[in-house]
Design a protein around this motif. Structure first.
Motif, PDB file in Angstrom:
ATOM      1  N   PHE A 200      54.785  30.347  56.296  1.00 54.35           N
ATOM      2  CA  PHE A 200      54.756  29.599  55.040  1.00 54.35           C
ATOM      3  C   PHE A 200      53.607  28.600  55.115  1.00 54.35           C
ATOM      4  N   VAL A 201      52.811  28.544  54.056  1.00 54.18           N
ATOM      5  CA  VAL A 201      51.681  27.616  54.023  1.00 54.18           C
ATOM      6  C   VAL A 201      51.795  26.719  52.802  1.00 54.18           C
ATOM      7  N   ALA A 202      51.824  25.412  53.032  1.00 53.34           N
ATOM      8  CA  ALA A 202      51.663  24.439  51.954  1.00 53.34           C
ATOM      9  C   ALA A 202      50.172  24.142  51.885  1.00 53.34           C
ATOM     10  N   SER A 203      49.509  24.774  50.946  1.00 53.48           N
ATOM     11  CA  SER A 203      48.043  24.749  50.941  1.00 53.48           C
ATOM     12  C   SER A 203      47.501  23.507  50.254  1.00 53.48           C
ATOM     13  N   CYS A 204      46.250  23.212  50.542  1.00 53.65           N
ATOM     14  CA  CYS A 204      45.592  22.014  50.027  1.00 53.65           C
ATOM     15  C   CYS A 204      44.516  22.375  49.001  1.00 53.65           C
ATOM     16  N   GLN A 205      44.165  21.416  48.186  1.00 49.69           N
ATOM     17  CA  GLN A 205      42.997  21.452  47.302  1.00 49.69           C
ATOM     18  C   GLN A 205      42.942  22.682  46.381  1.00 49.69           C
ATOM     19  N   GLU A 206      44.100  23.157  45.963  1.00 48.24           N
ATOM     20  CA  GLU A 206      44.106  24.228  44.967  1.00 48.24           C
ATOM     21  C   GLU A 206      43.563  23.723  43.641  1.00 48.24           C
TER      22      GLU A 206
END
Length: 349
Positions: A200-206
């Protein structure tokens, strides 16, 4: 999680603050929710990785972005006002909002507007621009300069509101609801001996150009990547060119950004387990992390599962808790049924 747990988690996440580039402010809430079952890592750009190991080979990545739209201080002017620059926010939605200014200490402000009694006819008729937005802090300029600097972040301050039919309205349901859906997925697979590793990835700067997704995908290099995001509903004030309806399940995307065989597989699983879902067609850029997941290195078979919302990029994004839950459950069943021996055949075109 039951519906109450999901509401509480979404409330915590949506009322927290994590603008693009400062996602670490919201990481502790996510880490606490995932730490019992997942190994946790971070990278150089604020992506958060939460990995649950499988029993076989192969790897699947589930991604939802944890950044939110925001403002930044561009100038400190007389009488305690701040001029701002913004990304992803329509200026007319900012009038009369309460905000939080992330300076040396956090202080509240409001975004006001000249009363109509004092406007001339031209002012009444024209739309407000971001250059005309002023944040009123109540401080003097001299006091404010001790607390706030040019470049400091400003985020909307808004509590979640519960509505009828298991709907809620809050800021940054886009895409904190995706984080909640990932947690729903984790709860479903917690005691299952799934074969693939699940990252699981909580992604940044979308919100600033889908930047974190490319870095995270290069780090994980999954066999399959699934982006969870929000999409426009088709009702009043929505995109009436779509058929997305709040409360009728996650929306599965079809288009060149999406791997056709993997998409058909997850649709068949939704039907098998009577999980409601909807379809939307995106012939070009999906505007989500899925866009950059797909094209990293030699390419990653990609899905986009979206949760319909109303009033996107405002402080009152309306979303249905059952749609969040069914998004997590659908991906969990996909993970449960997926065998590493099937990957080669599934992933070829």
């Amino acid at each position: 999680m039951n519906n109450m747990d999901e509401k509480i988690f979404l409330k915590q996440l949506s009322e927290a603050h994590g603008p693009s580039g400062k996602e670490k402010w919201v990481h502790p809430l996510i880490e606490k929710a995932f730490q019992d079952c997942c190994n946790i890592k971070k990278d150089n750009v604020n992506n958060l990785y939460l990995t649950k190991e499988g029993t076989g080979k192969g790897k699947i990545m589930i991604m939802a972005h944890c950044d939110e739209v925001f403002l930044m201080v561009s100038e400190i002017i007389d009488k305690g006002y701040l001029k701002v620059k913004g990304t992803g926010i329509d200026p007319k939605t900012l009038v009369s909002q309460k905000v939080l200014i992330h300076g040396y200490k956090k202080i509240e402000g409001i975004i006001g507007i000249k009363p109509p009694h004092l406007m001339n006819s031209d002012e009444r008729e024209k739309a407000i621009t971001i250059d005309e937005i002023l944040v009123d802090t109540g401080y003097s300029k001299e006091e404010l300069e001790k607390i706030v600097r040019v470049g400091d972040y400003i985020t909307i301050k808004r509590e979640m509101v519960e509505l009828l039919n298991n709907n809620v309205a809050c800021k940054c349901a886009d895409d904190r609801a995706g984080i909640v859906a990932m947690k729903c997925c984790l709860d479903e697979i917690k005691n299952i001996n799934h074969e693939l590793d699940v990252c699981f990835v909580a992604s940044c700067q979308e919100e600033t150009g889908i930047r974190g997704a490319r870095v995270a995908t290069a780090n994980v290099m999954p066999d399959i990547g699934i982006a969870i995001d929000t999409t426009f509903d088709s009702g009043l004030l929505g995109d009436q060119g779509r058929e997305n309806k709040i409360g009728q399940g996650p929306v599965i995307c079809i288009g060149p950004n999406i791997h056709p065989k993997v998409r058909k597989k997850i649709m068949s699983i939704a039907k098998e387990y009577n999980i409601p879902f909807q379809l939307e067609v995106e012939p070009g850029h999906t505007g989500t992390d899925a866009w950059n997941i797909q094209t990293v290195k030699e390419g990653v078979p990609t899905l986009l599962i979206s949760i319909p919302i109303k009033h996107m990029h405002t402080s009152v994004e309306l979303i249905n808790i059952d749609d969040i839950k069914n998004t997590g459950r659908l991906i969990a069943k996909f993970i449960e049924k997926l065998k590493d021996s099937e990957l080669e055949e599934l992933l070829c075109f």
